[in-house]
Design a protein around this motif. Structure first.
Motif: not given
Length: 206
Positions: A83-84, A88, A103, A105, A109-110, A113
């Motif tokens: 999980e990221p 953010t 976005h 994140d 998370g980036m 993606k």
């Protein structure tokens, strides 16, 4: 005696409509390009100290990430998704369909993606101008028409990066003087990328 020959030109409506659409696209591109160049110059004119960038594997941004690499590889081999986490940032993502999305994140998370299109990791693109914007591209992506990203490729060319072509989604983020860690895009950088996207999208559709 016959009078002078008069020639009547008849323009087909479809041809005229196509020409008008082309002119409208051309005018829109010129306006967007002017806006992009102004914002690029403004962003580039900011004072920037000498920046020493690490020699890039984009997942290795700091010591904390170095320490977690073993666990990252273990999870990758086992098919477990991490999980990221972390602060953010606001970044831009350009999809293979040519859409520009913003976005918020964590950095991980980036990367997820972008990297999901390939081997799960990313490569960093050091944009020449302005040097305060970098990009992530997926590593080891299978080249295919479905994964090509001509709009992002053209955006990178507008930013003086002529590598590529690249495949899969591509993200753009900010960096600051003295630090290569991804940071949020500011308002000028976001507007610059919007204008670059408008130009690139128009060129891709011609």
């Amino acid at each position: 005696m016959n009078g002078p020959l008069t020639v009547h030109w008849v323009t087909r409506p479809a041809t005229l409509g196509t020409a008008l659409r082309f002119l409208e696209q051309h005018d829109a591109e010129i306006e967007a390009l002017s806006r992009f160049l102004m914002l690029k110059q403004r962003t580039e004119a900011r004072p920037l100290e000498t920046v020493e960038f690490d020699g890039d594997m984009a997942d290795l941004q700091d010591n904390e990430t170095d320490r977690s690499m073993d666990s990252f590889l273990d999870d990758l081999r086992a098919g477990r998704k991490q999980e990221p986490s972390g602060p953010t940032i606001t970044y831009a993502l350009v999809t293979p369909e040519g859409e520009l999305e913003f976005h918020i994140d964590p950095v991980d998370g980036m990367r997820d993606k972008v990297g999901a299109a390939g081997a799960g990791v990313v490569d960093r693109i050091l944009v020449p101008s302005p040097s305060t914007v970098h990009a992530y591209v997926a590593d080891l992506v299978t080249a295919s028409p479905e994964r090509s990203n001509p709009v992002a490729d053209e955006m990178l060319r507008l930013l003086d990066c002529h590598d590529g072509p690249f495949y899969g989604p591509i993200s753009f983020f900010a960096v600051s003087a003295g630090a290569s860690r991804p940071q949020s895009l500011d308002e000028d950088q976001r507007e610059m990328l919007r204008a670059a996207h408008e130009v690139a999208r128009g060129r891709a559709e011609l």
